[in-house]
Design an enzyme around this catalytic site. Structure first.
Site, PDB file in Angstrom:
ATOM      1  N   CYS A   4       3.160   5.323  33.305  1.00  0.00           N
ATOM      2  CA  CYS A   4       3.123   4.342  34.392  1.00  0.00           C
ATOM      3  C   CYS A   4       1.837   3.543  34.253  1.00  0.00           C
ATOM      4  CB  CYS A   4       3.191   5.030  35.749  1.00  0.00           C
ATOM      5  SG  CYS A   4       3.015   3.895  37.137  1.00  0.00           S
ATOM      6  N   HIS A  23      12.258   0.734  27.844  1.00  0.00           N
ATOM      7  CA  HIS A  23      12.394  -0.561  28.501  1.00  0.00           C
ATOM      8  C   HIS A  23      13.458  -1.401  27.813  1.00  0.00           C
ATOM      9  CE1 HIS A  23       8.931  -0.497  31.262  1.00  0.00           C
ATOM     10  NE2 HIS A  23       8.427   0.339  30.368  1.00  0.00           N
ATOM     11  N   GLU A  32      13.008  -0.490  38.138  1.00  0.00           N
ATOM     12  CA  GLU A  32      12.531   0.726  37.506  1.00  0.00           C
ATOM     13  C   GLU A  32      13.515   1.874  37.703  1.00  0.00           C
ATOM     14  OE1 GLU A  32       8.429   1.880  37.525  1.00  0.00           O
ATOM     15  OE2 GLU A  32       7.882   0.109  38.703  1.00  0.00           O
ATOM     16  N   CYS A  85       5.247  -3.549  37.623  1.00  0.00           N
ATOM     17  CA  CYS A  85       5.432  -2.435  36.699  1.00  0.00           C
ATOM     18  C   CYS A  85       4.547  -2.693  35.492  1.00  0.00           C
ATOM     19  CB  CYS A  85       6.902  -2.306  36.289  1.00  0.00           C
ATOM     20  SG  CYS A  85       7.193  -1.019  35.047  1.00  0.00           S
ATOM     21  N   GLY A 141       6.261  -2.192  32.246  1.00  0.00           N
ATOM     22  CA  GLY A 141       7.251  -3.267  32.161  1.00  0.00           C
ATOM     23  C   GLY A 141       6.624  -4.583  31.757  1.00  0.00           C
TER      24      GLY A 141
END
Length: 295
Positions: free
Chosen positions: A75, A176, A225, A234, A237
């Site tokens: 994260c 992703h 997410e 994110c 991301g």
């Protein structure tokens, strides 16, 4: 059981941070879901748990659970909050720390202006490592024409509702899928997000990015997410979106990413070089909460 917590946010991506450096709390997935609940708990996209260094070459370990109670590998926004937390709590006086997460080891640096820069490591394109099951997708070129899998930078996914999307696939410590859209404000994030997250091509599910390219150094981004739904930002991301844009020839090596919750700066020189992310990390409040015995 009554526990202490700290609520933090990075670009609007919010976290409950727990300190297990001296004692394990032994929480269950139901406990994490309760903490993340915005009506009955504290409210958060993820719960971050700080633990002692498990090996000599790192300063800490931290564990990440999504709002659905499931543990995840990485994260980015949480990592920035992590370094702010351990410094504010007096757990370290270092401005640069190395941290073990499930997805590997990352290096975090608190800058003089209060921003935090994270060395996110190199992106992973090896499909089994993402993981990505290529048999459930079609390799295509930039025009959507089928190509051999070995040449593919883009994969077409059938969504089962008559639509298909072209995505870049990679891991930034977690999986992703990134697509380019004309306008993130009208992008079908809530419709397509769950379909892509749970697509058969992603055996561990996937984070879904919708990127609007404004210029070679500026993009807008929304991310759906896995396990949390759409969040205000994110970090991984943002990294995945910029890496995809660079590989597709749309972006330069330093890009400003405008998320719903704030702005991040992503830098990548290509190849197997690491991705660097810089952005804010803010403590919102601290407190105590009683976890129900019935969970």
């Amino acid at each position: 059981m009554r526990i202490r917590f700290t609520k933090m946010q990075g670009a609007g991506n919010d976290f409950v941070v727990l300190d297990e450096t001296t004692q394990r709390l032994h929480l269950t997935p139901a406990h994490y879901r309760f903490l993340a609940d915005r009506h009955f708990g504290v409210g958060a996209d993820q719960i971050l748990t700080v633990r002692p260094a498990p090996q000599p070459n790192v300063d800490f370990e931290y564990i990440i659970h999504n709002a659905d109670g499931g543990e995840v590998e990485q994260c980015g926004n949480g990592s920035r909050c992590f370094v702010r937390f351990v410094r504010e709590q007096g757990l370290t006086d270092k401005t640069t720390v190395r941290v073990k997460v499930h997805g590997g080891i990352i290096t975090l640096q608190e800058m003089p202006d209060g921003q935090v820069t994270v060395d996110m490591g190199a992106p992973v394109f090896d499909l089994p490592q993402v993981p990505f099951a290529a048999a459930h997708a079609t390799p295509v070129d930039s025009k959507g024409q089928a190509v051999s899998a070995s040449d593919a930078l883009t994969w077409q996914l059938s969504l089962g509702n008559g639509n298909a999307v072209n995505v870049g696939v990679l891991s930034m410590g977690n999986p992703h899928a990134v697509q380019v859209v004309p306008d993130v404000d009208t992008a079908p994030v809530l419709d397509q997000g769950p379909l892509i997250e749970n697509h058969a091509a992603f055996p561990k599910r996937v984070n879904v990015g919708f990127m609007q390219v404004l210029s070679r150094s500026d993009v807008r981004l929304r991310v759906f997410e896995r396990g949390s739904g759409e969040t205000l930002a994110c970090g991984t991301g943002a990294c995945a979106a910029v890496v995809t844009g660079i590989r597709w020839g749309l972006l330069d090596s330093r890009v400003t990413v405008q998320t719903l919750g704030g702005t991040l700066t992503i830098e990548w020189q290509g190849g197997d070089t690491p991705v660097h992310m810089t952005g804010p990390a803010t403590t919102v409040f601290s407190g105590e909460i009683t976890l129900p015995d019935t969970l």
